[in-house]
Design a protein around this motif. Sequence first.
Motif, PDB file in Angstrom:
ATOM      1  N   ASP A  24       0.810  -1.222   0.000  1.00 45.29           N
ATOM      2  CA  ASP A  24       0.000   0.000   0.000  1.00 45.29           C
ATOM      3  C   ASP A  24       0.843   1.273   0.000  1.00 45.29           C
ATOM      4  O   ASP A  24       0.364   2.332  -0.359  1.00 45.29           O
ATOM      5  CB  ASP A  24      -0.954   0.007   1.205  1.00 45.29           C
ATOM      6  CG  ASP A  24      -0.213  -0.057   2.525  1.00 45.29           C
ATOM      7  OD1 ASP A  24       0.715  -0.889   2.640  1.00 45.29           O
ATOM      8  OD2 ASP A  24      -0.542   0.714   3.441  1.00 45.29           O
ATOM      9  N   ASP A  65       2.988  -7.654   1.240  1.00 44.00           N
ATOM     10  CA  ASP A  65       3.148  -6.842   2.443  1.00 44.00           C
ATOM     11  C   ASP A  65       2.085  -7.279   3.457  1.00 44.00           C
ATOM     12  O   ASP A  65       0.918  -7.435   3.093  1.00 44.00           O
ATOM     13  CB  ASP A  65       2.959  -5.369   2.060  1.00 44.00           C
ATOM     14  CG  ASP A  65       2.959  -4.446   3.262  1.00 44.00           C
ATOM     15  OD1 ASP A  65       3.645  -4.752   4.249  1.00 44.00           O
ATOM     16  OD2 ASP A  65       2.256  -3.416   3.210  1.00 44.00           O
ATOM     17  N   GLY A  67       1.072  -5.578   6.148  1.00 45.32           N
ATOM     18  CA  GLY A  67       0.271  -4.466   6.663  1.00 45.32           C
ATOM     19  C   GLY A  67      -0.490  -3.771   5.548  1.00 45.32           C
ATOM     20  O   GLY A  67       0.028  -2.879   4.890  1.00 45.32           O
TER      21      GLY A  67
HETATM   22 CA    CA Z   1       1.944  -1.611   4.366  1.00 47.57          CA
END
Ligand code: CA
Length: 236
Positions: A24, A65, A67
Amino acid sequence: MAKSPVPTTKVDNAGQVHLLVVEDDDAIAVPLVEGLERAGFTATRAATGAEALANRARADLVLLDLGLPDMDGTELCRRVRADSDVPIIIVSARGDETERVLGLELGADDYIVKPFGTRELIARVRAVVRRTTPAPEGERPQRLGSLEIDRRTRRVSVGGAEVALAPKEFDLLALLAEDAGAVVGRQQIMDEVWDPHWYGPTKTLDVHIASLRKKLASPGLIETVHSVGFRIRVEP
Ligand code: CA
């Protein structure tokens, strides 16, 4: 730019490995995609778990990823693994032992901790692609008693019934079976099945051995050689 010489399990006509970069954070994703493309890969970036699920079908390898804004990466890993054996490398700021082991138990093929260098990441991607490439057509399945290991299709069966193994479990079994009866040392297993740079806990290995024994329903097949390593028991 020369084409990547990396062999792959599933490639397009150009022979390229296509990566799905699930991240993100633009500050990480943008240079990462650029670096991968310079190295000869093609890449699609997904900024959310939903985008990742929508784009996973055409990926040869997923960089994930943990998160993410809309979904926990471990949940995404589970959902991808539920219906696909596409190689997954977890990319995360969470570097402690528990998270590494959890990632591998979820079926990830490798784990890299932020911050990382693009060159290191590309080396990991190439190692995973190499390890997950099936054997050439024409190679016969290996038989060990009721156990059959087909390296070409990466399928394992016991008494004719197929057993679903995680990618690492298959690699581990295939390595032990290469020289059935011989002891394979723990460090050799970590180097060959995981990565020469892997410095994580050897608990990872024991977790995979335990899982293999359970899935193959043959607790005695893989013998522990105390403080040395493991071997496949050869039927008399
Ligand atoms: Ca992240």
